[in-house]
Design an enzyme around this catalytic site. Sequence first.
Site, PDB file in Angstrom:
ATOM      1  N   ARG A   1     -10.962   3.207   4.474  1.00  0.00           N
ATOM      2  CA  ARG A   1     -10.542   4.028   3.342  1.00  0.00           C
ATOM      3  C   ARG A   1     -10.404   5.463   3.843  1.00  0.00           C
ATOM      4  NH1 ARG A   1      -9.081   0.185   1.089  1.00  0.00           N
ATOM      5  NH2 ARG A   1      -9.778  -0.689  -0.897  1.00  0.00           N
TER       6      ARG A   1
ATOM      7  N   GLU B   1      -3.563   8.689  -1.095  1.00  0.00           N
ATOM      8  CA  GLU B   1      -2.374   7.830  -0.944  1.00  0.00           C
ATOM      9  C   GLU B   1      -1.526   7.859  -2.213  1.00  0.00           C
ATOM     10  OE1 GLU B   1      -3.886   4.012   0.227  1.00  0.00           O
ATOM     11  OE2 GLU B   1      -4.886   4.870   1.971  1.00  0.00           O
TER      12      GLU B   1
ATOM     13  N   HIS C   1      -0.790   1.894   4.516  1.00  0.00           N
ATOM     14  CA  HIS C   1      -1.813   0.980   3.980  1.00  0.00           C
ATOM     15  C   HIS C   1      -1.300  -0.471   3.948  1.00  0.00           C
ATOM     16  CE1 HIS C   1      -5.590   0.854   1.210  1.00  0.00           C
ATOM     17  NE2 HIS C   1      -5.417  -0.303   1.824  1.00  0.00           N
TER      18      HIS C   1
END
Length: 322
Positions: free
Chosen positions: A241, A270, A288
């Site tokens: 993360r 993000e 991601h």
Amino acid sequence: MSTPRGLRHNRCVLQVGPLKPSLEQTLADDYAARMLPEAPAAREAFLAEHGAQVTAVVTSGRTGVDAPLMGSLPNLGAVVNFGVGYDTTDVDAAAAHGVGVSNTPDVLTDCVADTAVGLMIDTLRRFSAADRYVRAGRWPVDGNYPLTRQVSNTRVGIIGLGRIGSAIALRLNAFGCSISYHNRHEVAGSPYPYASSPVELAQGVDVLVVAAAGGAGTRNLVDREVLDALGADGYLINIARGSVVDQDALVSALVDGRLAGAGLDVFADEPQVPAVLVSLDNVVLLPHVASGTVQTRAAMEALTLRNLDTFLATGELVTPVR
Ligand code: 8YV
């Protein structure tokens, strides 16, 4: 025995945040799921009208269910999370309200570990940068591409030796890498040396791989001190993360040449990626995608639905997080 929470009322499934399109379709077609509106006014009106009917939420790590939303769903019994990471769902509030939370462990371990190793190779060997070099027509003009850093036999430190961290270690063993790790607790029976802090781990390795869960407990675990311990010849790889790494400190270290490079699949905010990162040639940036294969996402979808079905039938979850 009393009826489990969430089964006491007519079952109503609520989708919170965007999901895989086929999962959204199934939720709408087979569960008559409602979608929580995003615009604040519409959301408030929806919750005032339907909040009390909702018994299960399906969401992902991208959105999750925070404490205020949970408070608006008085008959909620389960938060079914598509993805292994559930740091956007307030698990303490869930426990306090008697709400179960499930995730999708195991089924994505291989793909995420593959991505970590791919990112590491790309970052050290600069394959993406070399690809840009060829595409820009520089090979015939500027000559051979500069030499890069060997991957095999490097010293790798893994932060978070859970399922994914262990799968990364297993793969890197085959590359002759020496593995050490830091974890909340030392892992009993682990063949790898344990470092009691991220700084201690970073001091002794060439590459630091972040595989720890996100959330308050790991926020900025990799800070300036850790990056400085990794040093100007060190590399950072993050498939966990963005919140686990102090992104500003990372950007400064890269800009100042206090770190050799970074491979990142995750970011602090993000889908925003700092422009300065985009301008650097010694970083590999992925949107991601670690679990993003057809096979793994299908397995994640199936496990999500298995949790939802089981909860709706029995009040239990198949893969609860705690
Ligand atoms: C998710 C992820 O698929 O599982 C996780 O925690 O980060 C990814 O695998 C993606 O974020 C979808 O929500």
